[in-house]
Design an enzyme around this catalytic site. Structure first.
Site, PDB file in Angstrom:
ATOM      1  CG  ASN A   7      -1.823   1.126   1.347  1.00  0.00           C
ATOM      2  OD1 ASN A   7      -1.766   2.055   0.532  1.00  0.00           O
ATOM      3  ND2 ASN A   7      -2.689   1.111   2.344  1.00  0.00           N
ATOM      4  NE  ARG A  93      -6.192   1.931  -0.061  1.00  0.00           N
ATOM      5  CZ  ARG A  93      -6.180   3.076   0.601  1.00  0.00           C
ATOM      6  NH1 ARG A  93      -5.079   3.505   1.172  1.00  0.00           N
ATOM      7  NH2 ARG A  93      -7.270   3.791   0.688  1.00  0.00           N
ATOM      8  CG  HIS A 182     -12.917   4.246   3.376  1.00  0.00           C
ATOM      9  ND1 HIS A 182     -13.567   5.295   4.003  1.00  0.00           N
ATOM     10  CD2 HIS A 182     -11.600   4.446   3.589  1.00  0.00           C
ATOM     11  CE1 HIS A 182     -12.679   6.088   4.564  1.00  0.00           C
ATOM     12  NE2 HIS A 182     -11.475   5.612   4.323  1.00  0.00           N
ATOM     13  NE  ARG A 243      -9.625  13.450   3.067  1.00  0.00           N
ATOM     14  CZ  ARG A 243      -9.635  12.123   3.036  1.00  0.00           C
ATOM     15  NH1 ARG A 243     -10.762  11.467   2.905  1.00  0.00           N
ATOM     16  NH2 ARG A 243      -8.513  11.457   3.116  1.00  0.00           N
ATOM     17  CD  GLU A 386      -8.776  -0.219   4.402  1.00  0.00           C
ATOM     18  OE1 GLU A 386      -8.245   0.267   5.412  1.00  0.00           O
ATOM     19  OE2 GLU A 386      -9.135   0.466   3.436  1.00  0.00           O
TER      20      GLU A 386
END
Ligand code: AMP
Length: 399
Positions: A7, A93, A182, A243, A386
């Site tokens: 990743n 990823r 996600h 964010r 993940e």
């Protein structure tokens, strides 16, 4: 044989090595501050006698290629991986797969080119992912490399949910639409939840809440994702660490007119300076919780705003799904923050989502079931993984 998951971020490379037989973890680690004068690598691994060990290295790593070389060196020295030929495949990823990728793919030049074409849609993420892929392909040209996309799980969202009410040609020409992110996490936790409940995945309706530094909600209807809160980019939807999530788009025109901020400054404002950080000056929920406990009114407000936004999405997805069988909390905040879970579901008992405060206050490893006795919607805390999901999707494709 083994499966590796990579990743790659803009200045980091996370890696995890799995046994292909049972996908047990053999080693994991991260190399940070790539490109800075002093990079830092940490690897945790299990040695031949089953003992858990770790190693840290501080040295200069100018780019991802040197990071991959360091990872190989550590693997060789610690006898974690004798030779790269022991790898059955490497799963990468990739954040944005646009509309082209609905599932994992074996990477070749054509696929790499297609991922590069998607850079304008994810200028912060895809270039870093590509650097990781190229570095790995260069070092291990004979090992199959698989791209697993964050957006792929959301490709089942119907048109009426993914299209924005903008002139239609902007979708046709510029591909402006909701993609969602996600996906690997929402897919993993919802499947784990079905397994835990011992019920068929394809017969259940889920609301999945991934609450970490980035946060998103997904509505999953009998095996297919039908809506999600993130949009063209990961900026839309829930309030996040830095964010803003949803806001009136006209705020941007207003600020540009009134303050003279340009596109770059507005981008920075919404992505890096807003969210929890914008409200209370801190983007780490653990610290914010402590600040709130000592009476910091901005920290208290940040938690209220964060939870209220989540509650609104839960209500919206209950409507979209005509009720849910199971609501899932995951991500660093979702898995650990008792107060957040309590606040964002407060008052939803009449909609069938009834949290049991006592059960919610428990802490334990693995899946936790926290709904009130008789509540029609199960409420589960499911730790996400993940990398495991990327490894298992990579293995599935290789088979
Ligand atoms: P993630 O992006 O999934 O790693 O999640 C990061 C967020 O989870 C940060 O805001 C952390 O403060 C928060 N977090 C991690 N552990 C805890 C905890 N024990 N309690 C509350 N928040 C936590």
């Amino acid at each position: 044989m083994k499966i590796m998951v990579l990743n790659a971020g803009s200045s980091s490379l996370k890696f995890k090595l799995f046994n292909k037989q049972d996908l047990s973890v053999l080693a994991s680690g991260v190399i940070e501050k790539i490109g800075e004068p002093q990079s830092h690598a940490r690897v945790e691994y299990i040695d031949g006698s089953g003992e858990e060990l770790s190693e840290e290295v501080y040295q200069s790593m100018p780019d991802h290629r040197s990071a991959v070389r360091l990872m190989e060196k550590l693997f060789r020295e610690k006898e974690i991986l004798g030779h790269v030929n022991e790898l059955a495949g490497i799963g990468h990823r990739v954040v944005h797969g646009g509309e082209s990728f609905h599932e994992p793919v074996l990477i070749n030049d054509e696929i790499l080119h297609a991922i590069k074409e998607l850079v304008p849609l994810a200028p912060l993420h895809n270039p870093a992912n590509i650097t990781g892929i190229e570095a790995a392909m260069e070092r291990t040209p004979d090992i199959p490399q698989v791209a697993v996309f964050d957006t792929a799980f959301h490709q089942s969202i119907p048109e009426h949910a993914y299209l924005y009410a903008l002139p239609y040609h902007l979708y046709e020409e510029q591909k402006v639409r909701r993609y969602g992110f996600h996906g690997t996490s929402h897919s993993y936790v919802s499947k784990m939840a079905a397994e835990y409940l011992n019920l068929p995945y394809n017969e259940l309706k889920f609301i999945s809440l991934h609450l970490g530094n980035g946060a998103s909600a997904a509505a999953i209807d009998r095996g297919r994702c039908v809506d999600t809160s993130m949009g063209l980019t990961p900026l839309e939807g829930l309030v996040m660490g830095t964010r803003s999530g949803d806001l009136d788009p006209a705020i941007l025109f207003y600020l540009a007119r009134e303050t003279g901020m340009d596109i770059q400054e507005l981008d920075n404002l919404l992505n890096k300076e807003s969210g929890l950080k914008g409200i209370c000056g801190n983007n780490d929920m653990r610290s914010i919780g402590r600040m709130a406990d000592t009476g910091d009114s901005h920290a208290q407000l940040a938690i209220e705003i964060f939870c209220y936004r989540i509650k609104k999405y839960v209500g919206a997805y209950l409507a979209a799904l005509s009720g849910a069988d199971c609501l899932i909390f995951t991500g660093g905040i979702g898995e650990n923050d008792i107060r957040v879970r309590e606040k964002c579901l407060a008052g939803l008992d009449t909609l069938g989502v009834a949290l049991d405060s006592q059960k919610n206050s428990n802490r334990k490893d693995g899946i936790m079931e926290i709904q009130k006795e008789g509540g029609s919607c199960k409420i589960l805390v499911v730790p996400t993984d993940e990398e495991f999901e990327i490894a298992s999707q990579t293995l599935k494709l290789l088979r």
